[in-house]
Motif scaffolding. Structure first.
Motif, mmCIF file in Angstrom:
data_model
loop_
_atom_site.group_PDB
_atom_site.id
_atom_site.type_symbol
_atom_site.label_atom_id
_atom_site.label_comp_id
_atom_site.label_asym_id
_atom_site.label_seq_id
_atom_site.Cartn_x
_atom_site.Cartn_y
_atom_site.Cartn_z
ATOM 1 N N ALA A 1 0.847 -1.195 0.000
ATOM 2 C CA ALA A 1 0.000 0.000 0.000
ATOM 3 C C ALA A 1 0.880 1.241 0.000
ATOM 4 N N GLN A 2 0.399 2.278 -0.674
ATOM 5 C CA GLN A 2 1.148 3.531 -0.713
ATOM 6 C C GLN A 2 1.273 4.131 0.687
ATOM 7 N N PHE A 3 0.214 3.982 1.474
ATOM 8 C CA PHE A 3 0.219 4.497 2.838
ATOM 9 C C PHE A 3 0.114 3.316 3.806
ATOM 10 N N GLY A 4 0.544 3.507 5.035
ATOM 11 C CA GLY A 4 0.556 2.434 6.014
ATOM 12 C C GLY A 4 -0.776 2.192 6.704
ATOM 13 N N TYR A 5 -1.867 2.526 6.037
ATOM 14 C CA TYR A 5 -3.189 2.339 6.637
ATOM 15 C C TYR A 5 -3.523 0.855 6.744
ATOM 16 N N PRO A 6 -4.465 0.510 7.611
ATOM 17 C CA PRO A 6 -4.847 -0.903 7.735
ATOM 18 C C PRO A 6 -5.485 -1.427 6.446
ATOM 19 N N THR A 7 -5.039 -2.599 6.029
ATOM 20 C CA THR A 7 -5.553 -3.272 4.846
ATOM 21 C C THR A 7 -5.931 -4.693 5.249
ATOM 22 N N ILE A 8 -7.090 -5.146 4.803
ATOM 23 C CA ILE A 8 -7.565 -6.493 5.140
ATOM 24 C C ILE A 8 -7.462 -7.373 3.900
ATOM 25 N N ILE A 9 -6.833 -8.529 4.050
ATOM 26 C CA ILE A 9 -6.706 -9.515 2.980
ATOM 27 C C ILE A 9 -7.490 -10.742 3.427
ATOM 28 N N SER A 10 -8.544 -11.085 2.674
ATOM 29 C CA SER A 10 -9.416 -12.195 3.068
ATOM 30 C C SER A 10 -9.475 -13.243 1.971
ATOM 31 N N TYR A 11 -9.567 -14.501 2.394
ATOM 32 C CA TYR A 11 -9.668 -15.628 1.481
ATOM 33 C C TYR A 11 -11.027 -16.299 1.678
ATOM 34 N N TYR A 12 -11.617 -16.719 0.568
ATOM 35 C CA TYR A 12 -12.932 -17.356 0.597
ATOM 36 C C TYR A 12 -12.907 -18.581 -0.306
ATOM 37 N N LYS A 13 -13.869 -19.474 -0.087
ATOM 38 C CA LYS A 13 -14.076 -20.562 -1.046
ATOM 39 C C LYS A 13 -15.570 -20.718 -1.265
ATOM 40 N N GLU A 14 -15.914 -21.079 -2.502
ATOM 41 C CA GLU A 14 -17.312 -21.292 -2.838
ATOM 42 C C GLU A 14 -17.786 -22.610 -2.226
ATOM 43 N N PHE A 15 -19.027 -22.613 -1.791
ATOM 44 C CA PHE A 15 -19.592 -23.800 -1.155
ATOM 45 C C PHE A 15 -19.605 -25.002 -2.091
ATOM 46 N N ASP A 16 -20.067 -24.826 -3.311
ATOM 47 C CA ASP A 16 -20.281 -25.947 -4.232
ATOM 48 C C ASP A 16 -19.056 -26.325 -5.048
ATOM 49 N N THR A 17 -18.273 -25.343 -5.461
ATOM 50 C CA THR A 17 -17.179 -25.610 -6.404
ATOM 51 C C THR A 17 -15.795 -25.616 -5.757
ATOM 52 N N GLU A 18 -15.682 -25.140 -4.524
ATOM 53 C CA GLU A 18 -14.386 -24.977 -3.850
ATOM 54 C C GLU A 18 -13.513 -23.909 -4.525
ATOM 55 N N GLU A 19 -14.097 -23.159 -5.473
ATOM 56 C CA GLU A 19 -13.380 -22.079 -6.153
ATOM 57 C C GLU A 19 -12.898 -21.074 -5.111
ATOM 58 N N LYS A 20 -11.650 -20.600 -5.264
ATOM 59 C CA LYS A 20 -11.062 -19.677 -4.293
ATOM 60 C C LYS A 20 -11.181 -18.231 -4.767
ATOM 61 N N TRP A 21 -11.401 -17.335 -3.799
ATOM 62 C CA TRP A 21 -11.506 -15.897 -4.036
ATOM 63 C C TRP A 21 -10.649 -15.172 -3.005
ATOM 64 N N VAL A 22 -10.225 -13.953 -3.343
ATOM 65 C CA VAL A 22 -9.456 -13.094 -2.441
ATOM 66 C C VAL A 22 -10.060 -11.701 -2.490
ATOM 67 N N SER A 23 -10.208 -11.078 -1.327
ATOM 68 C CA SER A 23 -10.628 -9.680 -1.308
ATOM 69 C C SER A 23 -9.576 -8.845 -0.594
#
Length: 161
Positions: free
Chosen positions: A95-117
């Motif tokens: 990040a350009q600034f030292g502000y708090p950033t949240i990195i989250s991982y998810y998976k789909e219920f049916d497909t196990e497909e992975k996502w990141v926010s």
């Protein structure tokens, strides 16, 4: 926006903003959704309704299909045990600034497909974020206070093949 996306990034499954039937028109409290005997909407109602509509248009359907698997923080962090470190999906979140950033991982219920926010967890300031995936894909973007960017991991990996 900040309340919605920081809560989602930590696994929230629903939000209740107002208790309509608990509202007493003769009483007043800060940022009430309604006022008066005719229950006129306030600016607070309008702001929250707008953010909920944006969430539903862009993310609502997807978040109903998946669950949080892990969450980490970068920049200003409050729990050192949840400090983001490079892993099999993300190499770096800068990040350009030292502000708090949240990195989250998810998976789909049916497909196990992975996502990141990625969420800018600062309540008032924007931040420029650069995310580098382990597959070599790199993306830079600005996030408003509380704003989220969502990535489907398989689509990101397909971009570099």
């Amino acid at each position: 926006r900040w309340q919605i996306y920081t809560a989602l990034a930590h696994g929230m499954r629903g939000i209740v903003w107002f208790h309509l039937y608990a509202y007493m028109p003769e009483e007043s409290y800060r940022n009430a959704p309604f006022y008066g005997k005719n229950f006129k909407r306030t600016e607070t109602f309008t702001h929250i309704a707008r953010q909920q509509d944006i969430f539903h248009q862009y993310y609502g359907e997807q978040f109903n299909k998946m669950e949080l698997t892990d969450v980490y923080h970068a920049g200003q962090i409050y729990n050192p045990e949840k400090r983001f470190c490079s892993d099999e999906t993300l190499k770096e979140v800068d990040a350009q600034f030292g502000y708090p950033t949240i990195i989250s991982y998810y998976k789909e219920f049916d497909t196990e497909e992975k996502w990141v926010s990625i969420v800018n967890a600062h309540q008032r300031n924007v931040n420029k974020i650069t995310v580098t995936f382990t597959c070599g894909y790199k993306k830079t973007f600005w996030l408003a206070p509380g704003e989220m960017k969502l990535f489907k991991v398989s689509e990101v990996e397909a971009l570099v093949k």
